[in-house]
Scaffold this motif. Structure first.
Motif, PDB file in Angstrom:
ATOM      1  N   LEU A 198      -3.029  -3.135   0.274  1.00 50.83           N
ATOM      2  CA  LEU A 198      -3.523  -4.471   0.584  1.00 50.83           C
ATOM      3  C   LEU A 198      -2.700  -5.085   1.713  1.00 50.83           C
ATOM      4  O   LEU A 198      -1.464  -5.020   1.681  1.00 50.83           O
ATOM      5  CB  LEU A 198      -3.444  -5.376  -0.646  1.00 50.83           C
TER       6      LEU A 198
ATOM      7  N   VAL B 122      -7.559 -11.086   2.463  1.00 50.96           N
ATOM      8  CA  VAL B 122      -7.019  -9.840   1.913  1.00 50.96           C
ATOM      9  C   VAL B 122      -7.795  -8.679   2.528  1.00 50.96           C
ATOM     10  O   VAL B 122      -9.020  -8.597   2.386  1.00 50.96           O
ATOM     11  CB  VAL B 122      -7.151  -9.780   0.377  1.00 50.96           C
TER      12      VAL B 122
ATOM     13  N   ILE C  94      -8.409  -4.676   2.511  1.00 46.00           N
ATOM     14  CA  ILE C  94      -8.231  -3.530   1.609  1.00 46.00           C
ATOM     15  C   ILE C  94      -8.262  -2.254   2.431  1.00 46.00           C
ATOM     16  O   ILE C  94      -9.246  -1.959   3.118  1.00 46.00           O
ATOM     17  CB  ILE C  94      -9.339  -3.495   0.538  1.00 46.00           C
TER      18      ILE C  94
ATOM     19  N   TYR D 279      -7.249  -7.511  -7.097  1.00 43.43           N
ATOM     20  CA  TYR D 279      -6.800  -7.728  -5.722  1.00 43.43           C
ATOM     21  C   TYR D 279      -6.458  -9.205  -5.485  1.00 43.43           C
ATOM     22  O   TYR D 279      -5.469  -9.527  -4.816  1.00 43.43           O
ATOM     23  CB  TYR D 279      -7.886  -7.297  -4.737  1.00 43.43           C
TER      24      TYR D 279
END
Length: 419
Positions: free
Chosen positions: A310, A317, A319, A373
């Protein structure tokens, strides 16, 4: 090994003309003697330095390159021995090894250019300030960042060291900082002082681990002191000492190749080849690598069987997910070349890497992927700007995972903050 020492150390040395050209056979004989000593009793044997001090101003560098050369040779022999056992794959394996070896050979030859006019000016200006350097080497590296090495006799005082930084910064037009001071010869009192451009960014990193028993997870931070930092995380398949051995072997091999200056993709391909050949030392492990270039402000990722990473800012955010099988899983050798996925980074962001023990703990605890996340991102933002933020964030994520875990598995989380 002898040619490696010459290419990596001696060819850049201003003593090369009066050393190698004067008596090549004598130098080669001495290096071969040191090579045998390292193979028999390791590189800490005092006899090595005694032999090298008779003619060399960089005995520590020579010893290190000999050690690396011997280790690479050992790994290559192991690879070749195991490859021959895989009869159905032997043709493709040799073809891939040839491609990788050729690429490694080219990459080891670090392209540099020397600025002799700058070297002369630095020596003259240092002398005016009563700082006497008998040699200066100014190099432009592949990353196009200036590097300067001073060679002086007798230890330099702190105030003079600061003066030297200011003088060299003025001459190069860049903010230069000392990152290494090495005593090259106690006998002659020779010191090597290395300076490089001060990176604009800083990195604070921490890795927290909770083993199930004997940890199958291993990690390493490698700072090459030239603006490049590597975070490596590996999870050995299985449990106990076997899994630990697998992950630790991957870490050791990666450290070796990084220190040798080999391209990460080539290093990863070689590891996969080694493990695919069913080595007795290692068999299967995940490989998760993040390469940070502080000058270019780039983060590059290579993954084999690893969990997503991350990249977290206050607003978003990202990924980083790369679907590749773990190292050691037999795949079509034509697809063994690994490319690095690169992302721009900036101050006030963080990179988080973790093993499947962390991820599975949340999923098995009823937390879906998206919520997981977001939870990690909120923890990162919570600790942003605090003292030892990287350690605090990693500890809290690990603590939460252990609280909701329904399985007894190795857990590791690695956090890097940038400012």
């Amino acid at each position: 090994c002898v040619m490696r020492v010459y290419d990596k150390v001696c060819s850049d040395c201003k003593m090369e003309s009066s050393c190698w050209k004067k008596d090549y056979k004598k130098r080669e004989k001495a290096l071969r003697q040191c090579e045998k000593i390292i193979e028999q009793s390791g590189d800490k044997n005092k006899e090595i330095i005694e032999i090298l001090n008779e003619f060399c101003i960089k005995p520590d560098c020579v010893t290190e390159e000999l050690r690396i050369g011997i280790e690479i040779r050992r790994i290559e022999k192991l690879c070749n021995a195991k490859i021959t056992e895989c009869k159905s794959m032997v043709v493709k394996q040799f073809g891939e090894m040839g491609r990788i070896s050729s690429q490694i050979a080219e990459e080891i030859k670090t392209a540099t250019s020397y600025d002799t006019d700058l070297e002369r000016r630095i020596i003259e200006n240092l002398k005016r300030n009563e700082i006497y350097a008998f040699d200066v080497v100014a190099v432009n590296s592949d990353s196009e960042e200036q590097k300067v090495s001073l060679y002086i006799r007798n230890k330099i005082k702190k105030e003079k060291l600061k003066e030297a930084e200011n003088i060299i910064s003025k001459e190069t037009g860049r903010c230069m900082k000392v990152y290494s001071i090495t005593e090259k010869s106690k006998k002659s009192g020779t010191y090597e002082i290395k300076l490089a451009v001060k990176p604009e960014m800083k990195v604070y990193e921490s890795c927290q681990m909770l083993p199930a028993d004997v940890s199958g997870d291993s990690y390493s931070f490698v700072d090459t002191k030239d603006g490049n930092i590597y975070a490596i995380l590996s999870d050995g398949m299985g449990t106990g000492k076997n899994a630990q051995s697998q992950s630790e072997s991957v870490i050791r091999i990666m450290q070796l190749y990084i220190k040798s200056g080999v391209n990460i993709s080539s290093a990863v391909s070689t590891i996969n080849m080694l493990l695919s050949a069913k080595s007795t030392d290692v068999s299967t492990a995940s490989v998760d690598i993040c390469h940070i270039n502080l000058y270019k402000k780039m983060a590059g990722f290579v993954k084999m069987g690893a969990m997503p990473s991350l990249i977290i800012s206050m607003e978003s955010v990202k990924i980083v997910e790369i679907n590749r099988p773990p190292a050691g899983i037999t795949v079509d050798l034509e697809e063994l070349s690994y490319t690095m996925c690169e992302y721009d980074i900036s101050e006030d962001i963080a990179v988080v890497m973790f093993t499947d023990g962390i991820f599975d703990a949340f999923i098995d605890g009823g937390v879906n992927k998206r919520v997981f996340y977001e939870y990690v991102a909120n923890i990162i933002r919570k600790f942003q700007g605090k003292d030892k933020c990287e350690k605090g964030a990693a500890e809290e994520i690990l603590k939460k995972a252990s609280e909701i875990s329904q399985k007894h598995d190795d857990m590791s989380v690695l956090v890097m903050y940038f400012e």
